[in-house]
Motif scaffolding. Structure first.
Motif, mmCIF file in Angstrom:
data_model
loop_
_atom_site.group_PDB
_atom_site.id
_atom_site.type_symbol
_atom_site.label_atom_id
_atom_site.label_comp_id
_atom_site.label_asym_id
_atom_site.label_seq_id
_atom_site.Cartn_x
_atom_site.Cartn_y
_atom_site.Cartn_z
ATOM 1 N N LEU A 1 3.572 -5.216 14.052
ATOM 2 C CA LEU A 1 3.154 -5.153 15.450
ATOM 3 C C LEU A 1 2.195 -6.278 15.798
ATOM 4 C CD1 LEU A 1 2.491 -1.310 15.632
ATOM 5 C CD2 LEU A 1 4.489 -2.545 16.466
ATOM 6 N N SER B 1 -7.701 -6.725 2.009
ATOM 7 C CA SER B 1 -7.142 -5.389 1.909
ATOM 8 C C SER B 1 -6.823 -4.843 3.310
ATOM 9 C CB SER B 1 -8.198 -4.524 1.225
ATOM 10 O OG SER B 1 -7.638 -3.335 0.858
ATOM 11 N N GLY B 2 -5.668 -4.206 3.439
ATOM 12 C CA GLY B 2 -5.318 -3.567 4.708
ATOM 13 C C GLY B 2 -4.738 -4.497 5.760
ATOM 14 N N GLY C 1 -1.717 -5.778 5.671
ATOM 15 C CA GLY C 1 -0.271 -5.630 5.811
ATOM 16 C C GLY C 1 0.519 -6.429 4.786
ATOM 17 N N LYS C 2 -0.064 -6.677 3.619
ATOM 18 C CA LYS C 2 0.652 -7.464 2.602
ATOM 19 C C LYS C 2 1.906 -6.716 2.134
ATOM 20 C CE LYS C 2 -2.990 -7.982 -0.146
ATOM 21 N NZ LYS C 2 -4.027 -7.343 0.670
ATOM 22 N N GLU C 3 1.729 -5.428 1.846
ATOM 23 C CA GLU C 3 2.892 -4.662 1.384
ATOM 24 C C GLU C 3 3.924 -4.530 2.502
ATOM 25 O OE1 GLU C 3 2.203 -1.179 -0.919
ATOM 26 O OE2 GLU C 3 4.252 -0.455 -0.617
ATOM 27 N N LEU C 4 3.432 -4.343 3.722
ATOM 28 C CA LEU C 4 4.365 -4.237 4.857
ATOM 29 C C LEU C 4 5.206 -5.518 4.964
ATOM 30 C CD1 LEU C 4 5.423 -2.917 7.437
ATOM 31 C CD2 LEU C 4 3.440 -3.830 8.656
ATOM 32 N N ARG D 1 -5.525 -1.068 8.220
ATOM 33 C CA ARG D 1 -5.652 0.255 7.596
ATOM 34 C C ARG D 1 -6.879 0.975 8.128
ATOM 35 N NH1 ARG D 1 -5.573 -0.717 2.509
ATOM 36 N NH2 ARG D 1 -3.367 -0.351 2.160
ATOM 37 N N GLU E 1 -6.101 2.383 11.464
ATOM 38 C CA GLU E 1 -5.320 3.625 11.331
ATOM 39 C C GLU E 1 -6.235 4.798 10.971
ATOM 40 O OE1 GLU E 1 -0.994 1.972 9.772
ATOM 41 O OE2 GLU E 1 -2.443 2.605 8.289
HETATM 42 N N1 LIG Z 1 0.860 -6.039 11.955
HETATM 43 C C1 LIG Z 1 1.007 -4.744 11.626
HETATM 44 N N2 LIG Z 1 1.793 -3.935 12.352
HETATM 45 C C2 LIG Z 1 1.938 -2.633 12.044
HETATM 46 N N3 LIG Z 1 1.336 -2.026 11.015
HETATM 47 C C3 LIG Z 1 0.549 -2.785 10.241
HETATM 48 C C4 LIG Z 1 0.347 -4.181 10.496
HETATM 49 N N4 LIG Z 1 -0.472 -4.653 9.532
HETATM 50 C C5 LIG Z 1 -0.759 -3.626 8.737
HETATM 51 N N5 LIG Z 1 -0.153 -2.490 9.153
HETATM 52 C C6 LIG Z 1 -0.280 -1.143 8.553
HETATM 53 O O1 LIG Z 1 -1.559 -1.090 7.929
HETATM 54 C C7 LIG Z 1 -1.512 -0.330 6.729
HETATM 55 C C8 LIG Z 1 -1.979 -1.183 5.576
HETATM 56 O O2 LIG Z 1 -0.991 -2.167 5.306
HETATM 57 P P1 LIG Z 1 -0.579 -2.578 3.813
HETATM 58 O O3 LIG Z 1 -0.640 -1.417 2.884
HETATM 59 O O4 LIG Z 1 0.691 -3.340 3.910
HETATM 60 O O5 LIG Z 1 -1.814 -3.551 3.498
HETATM 61 P P2 LIG Z 1 -2.161 -4.351 2.173
HETATM 62 O O6 LIG Z 1 -2.628 -5.679 2.631
HETATM 63 O O7 LIG Z 1 -0.993 -4.295 1.227
HETATM 64 O O8 LIG Z 1 -3.397 -3.517 1.619
HETATM 65 P P3 LIG Z 1 -4.002 -3.452 0.120
HETATM 66 O O9 LIG Z 1 -4.385 -4.853 -0.254
HETATM 67 O O10 LIG Z 1 -5.191 -2.568 0.286
HETATM 68 O O11 LIG Z 1 -2.918 -2.875 -0.740
HETATM 69 C C9 LIG Z 1 -0.069 0.151 6.588
HETATM 70 O O12 LIG Z 1 0.037 1.449 7.095
HETATM 71 C C10 LIG Z 1 0.719 -0.838 7.438
HETATM 72 O O13 LIG Z 1 1.906 -0.267 7.925
#
Ligand SMILES: Nc1ncnc2c1ncn2[C@@H]1O[C@H](COP(=O)(O)OP(=O)(O)OP(=O)(O)O)[C@@H](O)[C@H]1O
Length: 448
Positions: free
Chosen positions: A139, A168-169, A171-174, A357, A360
């Protein structure tokens, strides 16, 4: 769909014949060329679905041809045939835009898979915006998010290892899930593993599997995560946490496209795309000797940086609105809640060190704690910075001291809970109080 057509470029007639026959068996027609110049002429003559090129050609390098194709025929997937063990040229080719590589002597099974992936791009080309299996989209309309969206679409079309950095948070995994979902591996599995969460002594067995009896506790053969991700994508989260011995094995698996389960004699060929991520600076980890430079070089063929939310605060209102919609769907039995204008403004001003995150979490908490159907700014309990608290309500002589102190306490407790992902034991430790004392205060402040 028409019969697929490949352009195969190599200066050795024997190899051209072998590739032509193999492709023919896959129902792929092939046009051959022996030099870069011949290849360029062939490219003008018709459309291809795939190009396979050797690295060393009499009149130039295969990399030049890759660059030419990326520029003039950006939709044509091109794969590099490299000399055995020459990972450097494979990495260079992928950095130049090749979607994959195969090394000589060409393993026909790997070649078949590679061709299969490339041809699937025909059906995936121009696909609608990516969504994960569970329907999540990326998004935001800010230029930063638009750029990530473009990069995700581009990376989905190739097989190169991607390394995703970002706090962290963010959206890397996303992003990793979207690259998988938008590409030709979408029918395969996306297997995510948090490298930091596997006990050190089990890392190899988790990643590569083990044979029965190979160590105490190995009571049966076990498949590793690499095998589980066959045909799909393996997401190595917090890859910086992998112990050094496992790093050596991972390097080998990436290089050879095969793994050897613990206790096994034979290597197994695996067809897995690696996407890794870390919130740590891997360059620094390499400098400190905690991460192997050669592995870093291979997993970091393409680097993608997820921006912190404070770098694109203009996306906060839209993100908040979509998260509220999702929460409403999850609690369909309750009256839908909405954010007041002040709440949206407060969110837009907040720095969000925990990124999306944290946003959320703030909204989920507010929905759970708010009594009415409109969430006000005060219902968000946004942790204030210390500076904000210091100059906050204290300046107002009308606010009773007890309320003022209560507010500070509430902020400190909510911040500790957020920082520890609502692990009360850890939060109590952070606050220097017992778990019992924390429970008492949570009840008093009405946080539970
Ligand atoms: N641009 C975005 N649009 C929609 N949702 C997002 C976006 N960025 C992050 N999110 C949401 O935020 C939450 C955290 O994302 P994610 O787990 O991918 O982060 P991460 O960088 O992998 O975190 P970590 O390093 O803590 O593992 C998820 O629920 C993800 O769907």
């Amino acid at each position: 769909m028409n019969k697929a057509h490949a352009l195969v470029v190599d200066d050795e007639a024997d190899i051209l014949d072998l590739l032509k026959i193999t492709l023919g068996r896959m129902d792929v027609q092939a046009t051959t060329a022996m030099t870069v110049a011949e290849a360029k002429t062939a490219l003008q003559a018709r459309r291809y679905d795939l190009c396979l090129t050797d690295m060393n050609l009499p009149d130039g390098s295969g990399i030049d041809l890759v660059r030419f194709i990326v520029e003039r025929h950006p939709d044509l997937p091109v794969a590099m045939i490299t000399a055995h063990g020459s990972m450097e040229s494979a990495v260079a080719a992928m950095k130049a835009g090749a979607f994959d590589f195969v090394s000589k002597p060409v393993d026909l099974q790997l070649l078949r898979r590679l061709v299969g992936s490339a041809l699937k791009l025909r059906t995936h080309g121009g696909a609608a915006e990516a969504r994960t299996e569970s329907g999540t989209r990326l998004l935001g309309d800010s230029p930063k998010v638009e750029e990530i969206r473009r990069l995700v679409a581009k990376l989905a079309r190739n097989q190169a290892p991607v390394f995703i950095t970002g706090e962290s948070g963010t959206g890397k995994e996303l992003a990793a899930r979207l690259i998988h979902a938008q590409g030709p591996r979408a029918e395969g599995d996306f297997v995510a593993v948090n490298c930091g969460a596997i006990p050190q002594e089990l890392v190899e067995s988790e990643l590569f599997g083990h044979k029965k009896g190979s160590f105490t506790g190995a009571v049966a053969d076990k498949e590793g995560l690499f095998q589980a991700a066959e045909g799909g994508t393996l997401f190595l989260d917090e890859v910086a946490d992998l112990p050094l011995p496992a790093q050596v094995k991972l390097l080998r698996a990436i290089q050879e496209k095969s793994v050897r389960p613990v206790g096994a004699q034979q290597e197994l060929a695996v067809d897995v795309r690696i996407i890794s991520a870390s919130h740590r600076d891997l360059n620094e980890e390499v400098e400190k000797g905690r991460f192997r430079q050669d592995l870093f070089y291979r997993i970091n063929v393409i680097e993608m940086r997820m921006p912190a939310l404070r770098e694109h605060p203009q996306d906060i209102p839209a993100l908040a609105a979509r998260i509220m919609e999702r929460i409403a769907r999850q609690h369909a039995d309750r009256e839908a809640m909405r954010l007041s204008e002040e709440a949206v403004e407060a969110l837009a001003r907040h720095p969000f060190p925990g990124n999306v995150r944290e946003l959320e979490n703030v909204l989920e908490r507010a929905t759970a704690l708010c009594d009415g159907s409109i969430i006000g700014a005060h219902d968000l309990y946004l942790p204030q910075t210390e500076a904000q608290v210091a100059v906050g309500s204290h300046a107002d002589p009308e606010v009773p001291l007890e309320d003022y102190l209560g507010e500070i306490e509430r902020h400190a407790i909510l911040k500790a809970l957020d920082d520890t992902r609502w692990n009360r034991t850890a939060a109590a430790k952070k606050l220097g109080m017992t778990l019992r004392a924390l429970r008492y205060r949570l009840a008093k402040l009405g946080i539970e």
